[in-house]
Design a protein around this motif. Structure first.
Motif, PDB file in Angstrom:
ATOM      1  N   ALA A  85       1.940  31.005 -14.738  1.00 45.52           N
ATOM      2  CA  ALA A  85       1.945  30.731 -16.149  1.00 45.52           C
ATOM      3  C   ALA A  85       0.803  31.231 -17.034  1.00 45.52           C
ATOM      4  CB  ALA A  85       2.452  29.367 -16.404  1.00 45.52           C
TER       5      ALA A  85
ATOM      6  N   ALA B 170       4.516  28.066 -20.825  1.00 48.02           N
ATOM      7  CA  ALA B 170       5.630  28.173 -20.004  1.00 48.02           C
ATOM      8  C   ALA B 170       5.945  29.902 -20.155  1.00 48.02           C
ATOM      9  CB  ALA B 170       6.579  27.564 -20.875  1.00 48.02           C
ATOM     10  N   ARG B 171       6.266  30.408 -18.984  1.00 49.33           N
ATOM     11  CA  ARG B 171       6.563  31.588 -19.159  1.00 49.33           C
ATOM     12  C   ARG B 171       8.008  31.868 -19.123  1.00 49.33           C
ATOM     13  NH1 ARG B 171       3.981  36.405 -17.983  1.00 49.33           N
ATOM     14  NH2 ARG B 171       2.212  35.275 -17.349  1.00 49.33           N
ATOM     15  N   LYS B 172       8.301  32.741 -20.287  1.00 47.88           N
ATOM     16  CA  LYS B 172       9.744  33.164 -20.276  1.00 47.88           C
ATOM     17  C   LYS B 172       9.976  34.765 -20.178  1.00 47.88           C
ATOM     18  CE  LYS B 172      11.294  29.259 -22.131  1.00 47.88           C
ATOM     19  NZ  LYS B 172      12.389  28.267 -21.711  1.00 47.88           N
ATOM     20  N   GLY B 173      10.097  35.094 -18.903  1.00 52.56           N
ATOM     21  CA  GLY B 173      10.205  36.691 -18.735  1.00 52.56           C
ATOM     22  C   GLY B 173       8.519  37.124 -18.671  1.00 52.56           C
ATOM     23  N   GLU B 174       8.321  38.174 -19.680  1.00 55.04           N
ATOM     24  CA  GLU B 174       6.985  38.547 -20.187  1.00 55.04           C
ATOM     25  C   GLU B 174       6.324  37.685 -20.985  1.00 55.04           C
ATOM     26  OE1 GLU B 174       5.871  41.123 -18.117  1.00 55.04           O
ATOM     27  OE2 GLU B 174       7.484  41.001 -17.083  1.00 55.04           O
ATOM     28  N   ILE B 175       6.777  36.912 -21.674  1.00 54.29           N
ATOM     29  CA  ILE B 175       6.449  36.176 -23.000  1.00 54.29           C
ATOM     30  C   ILE B 175       6.006  34.753 -22.225  1.00 54.29           C
ATOM     31  CG2 ILE B 175       6.790  35.295 -24.928  1.00 54.29           C
ATOM     32  CD1 ILE B 175       8.965  37.171 -25.451  1.00 54.29           C
ATOM     33  N   VAL B 176       4.622  34.424 -22.815  1.00 54.03           N
ATOM     34  CA  VAL B 176       3.887  33.190 -22.314  1.00 54.03           C
ATOM     35  C   VAL B 176       3.959  32.171 -23.564  1.00 54.03           C
ATOM     36  CG1 VAL B 176       1.806  31.969 -21.563  1.00 54.03           C
ATOM     37  CG2 VAL B 176       2.617  34.132 -20.477  1.00 54.03           C
ATOM     38  N   ILE B 177       4.749  31.127 -23.688  1.00 57.70           N
ATOM     39  CA  ILE B 177       4.832  30.424 -24.820  1.00 57.70           C
ATOM     40  C   ILE B 177       3.735  28.908 -24.589  1.00 57.70           C
ATOM     41  CG2 ILE B 177       6.173  28.955 -26.422  1.00 57.70           C
ATOM     42  CD1 ILE B 177       8.722  30.755 -25.067  1.00 57.70           C
TER      43      ILE B 177
ATOM     44  N   THR C 218       2.638  25.313 -25.704  1.00 61.10           N
ATOM     45  CA  THR C 218       2.772  24.017 -26.569  1.00 61.10           C
ATOM     46  C   THR C 218       1.434  23.231 -26.592  1.00 61.10           C
ATOM     47  OG1 THR C 218       5.238  24.258 -25.681  1.00 61.10           O
ATOM     48  CG2 THR C 218       4.420  22.143 -26.825  1.00 61.10           C
TER      49      THR C 218
END
Length: 372
Positions: free
Chosen positions: A36, A345-352, A354
């Motif tokens: 992540a 949290a990883r969504k594909g190439e994006i790290v979000i 919180t």
């Protein structure tokens, strides 16, 4: 509390295309699944806190076994189209020619902090008056640079470092431009530091015969109440016995190696020793729960909160253990300056990211909401 880093933005660094985190506290726990970006976030903070020091760059590459095996004795020039260990610091693991777009790390601690780094090409000039210096290399008719590659690091207030990367055998002899003293102590503790107490000898020397010794012993008693004192013996020189931590125990008539007390005691030794040596600075800990039984984690976090406030240290730690997260919440709830949990949290190439503060942490612990 004067938070050293309250906000952080990372662009094009390793697996982060762009990451923004707003709301760091004094004690921060970073969670998330494997890959992540937890360790990468620690590396970004470490580079910013140490102002991109050469030793930090090389330490990060060495730890990940990303060092270049090229031999300088071979006399082989590095070309822009080749890959280098330093390419791993940029998103997508590019070749040197593709590292001209800088990665950037910016922070906020009351005043802006900035670090950007890109690969540039230089030649060496020797002047009788100015001595040896590095100058930007000229491009040929085909737009290709000659000379050798270097990491050009731009810092806050237009300061700059130039670090040669074509000489992997000379990591301790890097050429640096406009070096400034690092004003903020920054200590990094990896998950395996407790395997050898000799690695912590230099830290021990800075606190020996001070009140911090008692804090270290007090922390060790969380796991083993019989420990009464700790010391370092041995020498770093020659064939003598290497530096080793020993402890006085109420259960034994003579000192015994600290390693004999097991992983929990030794992990705590490294953790609290590092915390005391990071006074008025930053402590970074990867996989903080490593070696510690879940039953002691609340007391460990209580100690970290207390010392972080007392010593004015900002702590960033990673974990993927629910027990560690739950213990962190309990300690944060008891402390006037609550901790902050950051979940990546990883969504594909994006790290979000919180950000969870005291009230959210209470809900997470009560309802056992998955945040690992």
């Amino acid at each position: 509390m004067s938070t050293k880093i309250s906000k952080l933005t990372v662009s094009r660094f390793r697996s982060f295309g762009e990451l923004k985190v707003d709301g760091f506290g004094r004690v921060n726990l970073i969670t998330g699944r494997n890959n992540a970006g937890k360790s990468t976030l620690l590396e970004a903070i470490r580079l910013l806190a140490t102002e991109g020091s050469p030793s930090t760059f090389f330490s990060i590459l060495n730890y990940r076994e990303e060092t270049d095996q090229r031999s300088e004795e071979a006399g082989t020039a590095i070309t822009p189209g080749e890959f280098s260990a330093f390419g791993s610091l940029f998103s997508g693991f590019p070749s040197l020619a593709e590292c001209r777009q800088a990665f950037e790390i910016t922070g906020e601690n009351g005043v802006p902090q900035k670090l950007s780094a890109r690969v540039a090409w230089f030649t060496e000039e020797v002047n009788a008056e100015l001595g040896r210096r590095l100058i930007p290399a000229k491009e040929d008719l085909f737009g290709e640079s000659t000379g050798f590659p270097a990491l050009e690091v731009e810092l806050t207030n237009n300061r700059r470092r130039i670090i040669r990367i074509d000489r992997p055998q000379r990591y301790r002899r890097v050429m640096v431009d406009a070096v400034e003293g690092i004003s903020t102590p920054c200590v990094f503790l990896d998950p395996f530091s407790s395997r050898s107490t000799s690695q912590l000898a230099a830290f021990w020397d800075t606190i020996a015969l001070t009140d911090a010794e008692a804090e270290v012993v007090r922390a060790l008693q969380i796991v083993s109440q019989d420990i009464q004192a700790v010391s370092m013996v041995g020498s770093d020189a020659g064939q003598q016995r290497p530096r080793t931590a020993i402890a006085k125990s109420s259960n034994c008539s003579h000192p015994i190696p600290l390693r004999s007390f097991g992983d929990g005691v030794n992990r705590l030794f490294g953790l609290i020793l590092s915390l005391t040596c990071a006074k008025s600075g930053v402590l970074l800990v990867d996989e903080i729960e490593n070696g510690l039984h879940h039953s002691v984690l609340v007391d460990v976090w209580r100690t970290i909160f207390r010392l972080a406030r007392q010593l004015d240290v900002q702590v960033f730690a990673t974990s993927h253990s629910w027990d560690c997260i739950e213990a962190f919440q309990k300690a944060a709830n008891e402390d006037a300056e609550s901790g902050v949990l950051i979940r990546l949290a990883r969504k594909g190439e994006i790290v979000i990211p919180t950000v969870l503060r005291e009230k959210e942490l209470q809900i997470v612990a009560r309802d056992r909401i998955e945040v690992r």
